[in-house]
Design an enzyme around this catalytic site. Structure first.
Site, PDB file in Angstrom:
ATOM      1  N   ARG A  38      -8.645  -0.452   4.720  1.00  0.00           N
ATOM      2  CA  ARG A  38      -7.954   0.980   4.187  1.00  0.00           C
ATOM      3  C   ARG A  38      -6.383   0.257   3.739  1.00  0.00           C
ATOM      4  O   ARG A  38      -5.932   0.824   2.850  1.00  0.00           O
ATOM      5  CB  ARG A  38      -7.568   2.001   5.213  1.00  0.00           C
ATOM      6  CG  ARG A  38      -8.809   2.775   5.592  1.00  0.00           C
ATOM      7  CD  ARG A  38      -8.426   4.004   6.190  1.00  0.00           C
ATOM      8  NE  ARG A  38      -7.345   4.749   5.559  1.00  0.00           N
ATOM      9  CZ  ARG A  38      -7.090   6.106   5.891  1.00  0.00           C
ATOM     10  NH1 ARG A  38      -7.533   6.705   6.911  1.00  0.00           N
ATOM     11  NH2 ARG A  38      -6.002   6.701   5.189  1.00  0.00           N
ATOM     12  N   ASP A  82       5.034   0.622  11.957  1.00  0.00           N
ATOM     13  CA  ASP A  82       3.765  -0.154  11.419  1.00  0.00           C
ATOM     14  C   ASP A  82       3.466  -1.184  11.672  1.00  0.00           C
ATOM     15  O   ASP A  82       2.415  -2.049  11.442  1.00  0.00           O
ATOM     16  CB  ASP A  82       3.580   0.212   9.903  1.00  0.00           C
ATOM     17  CG  ASP A  82       3.601   1.533   9.364  1.00  0.00           C
ATOM     18  OD1 ASP A  82       3.774   1.847   7.955  1.00  0.00           O
ATOM     19  OD2 ASP A  82       3.245   2.393  10.239  1.00  0.00           O
ATOM     20  N   ARG A 128       0.775  14.431  12.479  1.00  0.00           N
ATOM     21  CA  ARG A 128       1.289  14.213  11.014  1.00  0.00           C
ATOM     22  C   ARG A 128       1.863  15.728  10.396  1.00  0.00           C
ATOM     23  O   ARG A 128       1.205  16.025   9.342  1.00  0.00           O
ATOM     24  CB  ARG A 128       0.082  13.536  10.265  1.00  0.00           C
ATOM     25  CG  ARG A 128      -0.280  12.325  10.959  1.00  0.00           C
ATOM     26  CD  ARG A 128       0.541  11.299  11.438  1.00  0.00           C
ATOM     27  NE  ARG A 128       1.118  10.822   9.962  1.00  0.00           N
ATOM     28  CZ  ARG A 128       0.789   9.618   9.287  1.00  0.00           C
ATOM     29  NH1 ARG A 128      -0.669   9.511   9.862  1.00  0.00           N
ATOM     30  NH2 ARG A 128       1.210   9.162   8.159  1.00  0.00           N
ATOM     31  N   CYS A 147      -4.193  13.046  12.274  1.00  0.00           N
ATOM     32  CA  CYS A 147      -4.956  11.556  12.376  1.00  0.00           C
ATOM     33  C   CYS A 147      -4.675  11.016  13.684  1.00  0.00           C
ATOM     34  O   CYS A 147      -4.200  11.502  14.623  1.00  0.00           O
ATOM     35  CB  CYS A 147      -4.602  10.578  11.172  1.00  0.00           C
ATOM     36  SG  CYS A 147      -3.057   9.812  11.403  1.00  0.00           S
ATOM     37  N   LYS A 173       0.887  -1.158  -0.056  1.00  0.00           N
ATOM     38  CA  LYS A 173      -0.082   0.093  -0.118  1.00  0.00           C
ATOM     39  C   LYS A 173       0.737   1.363  -0.103  1.00  0.00           C
ATOM     40  O   LYS A 173       0.603   2.106  -0.749  1.00  0.00           O
ATOM     41  CB  LYS A 173      -0.883   0.017   1.226  1.00  0.00           C
ATOM     42  CG  LYS A 173      -1.386   1.350   1.330  1.00  0.00           C
ATOM     43  CD  LYS A 173      -2.204   1.444   2.838  1.00  0.00           C
ATOM     44  CE  LYS A 173      -1.470   1.652   4.136  1.00  0.00           C
ATOM     45  NZ  LYS A 173      -1.172   3.210   4.589  1.00  0.00           N
ATOM     46  N   ASN A 174       1.818   1.294   0.808  1.00  0.00           N
ATOM     47  CA  ASN A 174       2.862   2.389   0.792  1.00  0.00           C
ATOM     48  C   ASN A 174       3.857   2.722  -0.072  1.00  0.00           C
ATOM     49  O   ASN A 174       4.659   3.744  -0.247  1.00  0.00           O
ATOM     50  CB  ASN A 174       3.267   2.516   2.315  1.00  0.00           C
ATOM     51  CG  ASN A 174       2.535   2.689   3.594  1.00  0.00           C
ATOM     52  OD1 ASN A 174       1.443   2.992   3.314  1.00  0.00           O
ATOM     53  ND2 ASN A 174       2.878   2.365   4.665  1.00  0.00           N
TER      54      ASN A 174
HETATM   55  C1  EPZ Z   1       4.591   7.034   5.982  1.00  0.00           C
HETATM   56  O1  EPZ Z   1       4.073   8.005   6.489  1.00  0.00           O
HETATM   57  C2  EPZ Z   1       3.575   5.790   6.183  1.00  0.00           C
HETATM   58  N1  EPZ Z   1       2.528   6.123   5.330  1.00  0.00           N
HETATM   59  C3  EPZ Z   1       3.217   5.225   7.497  1.00  0.00           C
HETATM   60  O2  EPZ Z   1       2.628   4.206   7.271  1.00  0.00           O
HETATM   61  C4  EPZ Z   1       4.330   5.259   8.246  1.00  0.00           C
HETATM   62  O3  EPZ Z   1       4.055   5.095   9.730  1.00  0.00           O
HETATM   63  C5  EPZ Z   1       5.491   6.252   8.206  1.00  0.00           C
HETATM   64  O4  EPZ Z   1       5.753   6.653   7.095  1.00  0.00           O
HETATM   65  C6  EPZ Z   1       6.522   5.999   8.989  1.00  0.00           C
HETATM   66  O5  EPZ Z   1       7.297   4.898   8.531  1.00  0.00           O
HETATM   67  C7  EPZ Z   1       2.765   6.019   3.827  1.00  0.00           C
HETATM   68  O6  EPZ Z   1       3.952   5.728   3.264  1.00  0.00           O
HETATM   69  C8  EPZ Z   1       1.474   6.276   3.007  1.00  0.00           C
HETATM   70  P1  EPZ Z   1       7.074  10.259   7.983  1.00  0.00           P
HETATM   71  P2  EPZ Z   1       4.577   9.503   6.272  1.00  0.00           P
HETATM   72  O7  EPZ Z   1       6.844  11.310   7.297  1.00  0.00           O
HETATM   73  O8  EPZ Z   1       5.609   9.428   5.098  1.00  0.00           O
HETATM   74  C9  EPZ Z   1       7.551  13.389  11.312  1.00  0.00           C
HETATM   75  C10 EPZ Z   1       0.353   2.957   7.754  1.00  0.00           C
HETATM   76  O9  EPZ Z   1       0.029   2.649   8.799  1.00  0.00           O
HETATM   77  N2  EPZ Z   1       7.333  14.358  10.374  1.00  0.00           N
HETATM   78  O10 EPZ Z   1       8.040   9.320   7.597  1.00  0.00           O
HETATM   79  O11 EPZ Z   1       3.516  10.570   6.489  1.00  0.00           O
HETATM   80  C11 EPZ Z   1       6.106  12.480  11.571  1.00  0.00           C
HETATM   81  O12 EPZ Z   1       5.362  13.332  12.436  1.00  0.00           O
HETATM   82  C12 EPZ Z   1       1.173   4.594   7.751  1.00  0.00           C
HETATM   83  O13 EPZ Z   1       0.581   2.275   6.504  1.00  0.00           O
HETATM   84  C13 EPZ Z   1       7.799  15.707  10.708  1.00  0.00           C
HETATM   85  O14 EPZ Z   1       7.751  15.874  11.764  1.00  0.00           O
HETATM   86  O15 EPZ Z   1       5.546   9.495   7.768  1.00  0.00           O
HETATM   87  C14 EPZ Z   1       6.714  11.358  12.340  1.00  0.00           C
HETATM   88  O16 EPZ Z   1       7.084  11.685  13.726  1.00  0.00           O
HETATM   89  C15 EPZ Z   1       0.809   5.165   9.265  1.00  0.00           C
HETATM   90  N3  EPZ Z   1       7.538  16.659   9.736  1.00  0.00           N
HETATM   91  C16 EPZ Z   1       7.838  11.153  11.657  1.00  0.00           C
HETATM   92  O17 EPZ Z   1       8.375  12.319  11.168  1.00  0.00           O
HETATM   93  C17 EPZ Z   1       7.120  16.351   8.487  1.00  0.00           C
HETATM   94  O18 EPZ Z   1       7.147  17.107   7.544  1.00  0.00           O
HETATM   95  C18 EPZ Z   1       7.980  10.035  10.224  1.00  0.00           C
HETATM   96  O19 EPZ Z   1       6.921  10.603   9.529  1.00  0.00           O
HETATM   97  C19 EPZ Z   1       6.950  15.005   8.016  1.00  0.00           C
HETATM   98  C20 EPZ Z   1       7.207  14.074   9.116  1.00  0.00           C
END
Ligand code: EPZ
Length: 420
Positions: free
Chosen positions: A399, A308, A122, A117, A22-23
């Site tokens: 989802r 995850d 996020r 969420c 999915k990701n």
């Molecule tokens: C991806 O989300 C995945 N989703 C998430 O999977 C996964 O949990 C996450 O990466 C971490 O591995 C998809 O790929 C669609 P991040 P993403 O930006 O990219 C912080 C699932 O269950 N952050 O890597 O949105 C953030 O708050 C989903 O399949 C900032 O601070 O996650 C988090 O603490 C849930 N500023 C950390 O970084 C930003 O601009 C990692 O988030 C972006 C992120």
């Protein structure tokens, strides 16, 4: 909203095939916006989030159709819109990954600022920092990110934040830099396999990218990209979830079509716990050993333990004798599953981003699904619980998990979906 009903204490046995990731699907579908071309994406899972992303691209002007159960054809020749509307982005935060493609194609983009969420706020500050470093002007207007760029110029960008690298942030900046003048170096880039998969598609489209899978990715700007055909990688999180279904039920399960290299740390932790792990050439087989041992786990960016799989591992550890600890370093509030597991008799104490889990027995109960992975954890707990468990609001599981009830039933689980 459907619910899933499970009668527990039934050891699962057999083989289950993993679907496409999915990701990976979400950013790779978004990448098809970059060039007015035709694309074929194979191994795409039929899950709600993919359907949401398809609807978004169609609303922007793409023509998309399913050529088979898992193959999408995407024609983005006539994409003329660059505004991703609130009512679509608010459904799925990952829609933010159309920002890079739209900006790189139209030199402007308007994407509704994604809401938080259930697992945390996020933010997308790192995405916006990266786009500004490439020369984009970013404004926030009526809840929309409004990006404009006369031109995009290569830059050296450090993209990690307080919680480490950003997966979709890296995806957005990679996609926004494919036409930028000169080289763009992304330091602190995400190393997740899904980011590598996106990079491989962009390279097939004619992009020049090096360092995929490492914390330093370099993109050399080109004039244009073209269409491509690509098979996306298997879903390592779905694979990990089914491996846990085998050990939480004290059965023996083989997950096929998954490369063990995508789950190194997770498998290492299973072995440390006393799980028998066998590589079968086509996948991975697990069997719970006689004396399982408690664990201490910290979630980290890839190749660390995946956040995850944290909820699913928590469910498993509530059945393992001894005291286990889980430190959630990516989303410190990602504990929606805990309250519901407590209703099933789990012994879990939370202190901030850490949980302490005392192994014991689970009892079936009606529970509420919330975020995708917490919901999967509740289904797993139902497999190990004495009696009946009803997981309500199964929309959340659909989802990201194709046919989870059918796949678990094929392993012998006493599970059924009840339409409400
Ligand atoms: C991806 O989300 C995945 N989703 C998430 O999977 C996964 O949990 C996450 O990466 C971490 O591995 C998809 O790929 C669609 P991040 P993403 O930006 O990219 C912080 C699932 O269950 N952050 O890597 O949105 C953030 O708050 C989903 O399949 C900032 O601070 O996650 C988090 O603490 C849930 N500023 C950390 O970084 C930003 O601009 C990692 O988030 C972006 C992120």
């Amino acid at each position: 909203m459907d619910k899933i009903v499970i009668d527990g204490l039934c050891p699962l046995k057999g083989k289950v095939k993993v679907s496409g990731a999915k990701n990976s699907s979400l950013p790779l579908i978004a990448a098809c916006l970059i060039s007015p071309s035709k694309f074929i994406l194979k191994n795409i899972p039929r899950v709600i989030d993919v359907h949401t992303m398809i609807k978004l691209l169609v609303a922007l002007g793409s023509k998309i159709e399913w050529l088979s159960e898992d193959t999408l054809s995407i024609d983005s020749t006539n994409v003329k819109k660059w505004r991703a509307p609130y009512q679509m982005v608010s459904k799925m935060r990952a829609s933010v990954c159309v920002l890079g493609p739209l900006l790189t194609r139209f030199k402007k983009a308007e994407v509704s600022y994604p809401g938080g969420c259930i697992i945390g706020t996020r933010p997308i500050d790192l995405h916006l920092k990266g786009l500004m470093r490439l020369g984009a002007d970013i404004q926030l207007k009526d809840g929309y990110v409004v990006a404009n760029a006369k031109e995009l110029n290569g830059a050296s960008i450090y993209l990690a934040g307080n919680f480490g690298s950003t997966v979709l942030g890296t995806a957005n900046i990679m996609m926004a830099s494919v036409f930028a003048k000169g080289d763009t170096t992304i330091e602190g880039a995400a190393c997740e396999p899904e980011v590598v998969d996106l990079g491989n598609l962009l390279i097939k489209m004619g992009a020049k990218i090096q360092g995929l899978g490492s914390p330093t990715i370099t993109v050399t700007g080109v004039k244009e990209l073209h269409g491509a055909e690509h098979t996306i990688i298997s879903d390592r999180i779905e694979a990990g979830t089914y491996l846990i279904s085998g050990i939480i039920s004290r059965g023996e399960v083989e997950v096929e079509d998954i490369d063990p290299k995508l789950l190194t740390v997770f498998i290492d932790k299973l072995i440390e716990c006393g799980v028998e792990v066998t590589y079968t050439g086509r996948g991975i087989k697990v069997k719970a050993g006689k004396d399982l041992k408690s664990l201490e786990i910290t979630t980290l960016p890839y190749p660390g333990f995946p956040t995850d799989l944290q909820a699913q591992m928590t469910a498993f550890l509530t059945t393992v004798p001894g005291i286990s600890f889980i430190h959630e370093k990516i989303y410190p509030d990602r504990f929606m599953h805990v309250a519901e597991l407590l209703r099933m008799g789990a012994k879990i104490m939370r202190e901030g981003p850490t949980t302490m889990i005392q192994g014991g027995e689970l009892k079936g109960a009606p529970v509420m699904a919330s975020d995708l992975r917490a919901s999967a954890a509740l289904v797993l707990a139902g497999l190990a619980a004495k009696g009946r468990t009803e997981v309500n609001r199964v929309y959340h599981i659909d989802r990201g998990y194709p046919k989870i009830d059918e796949k678990l039933a094929s392993l012998g689980a006493k599970i059924k979906r009840v339409k409400e």
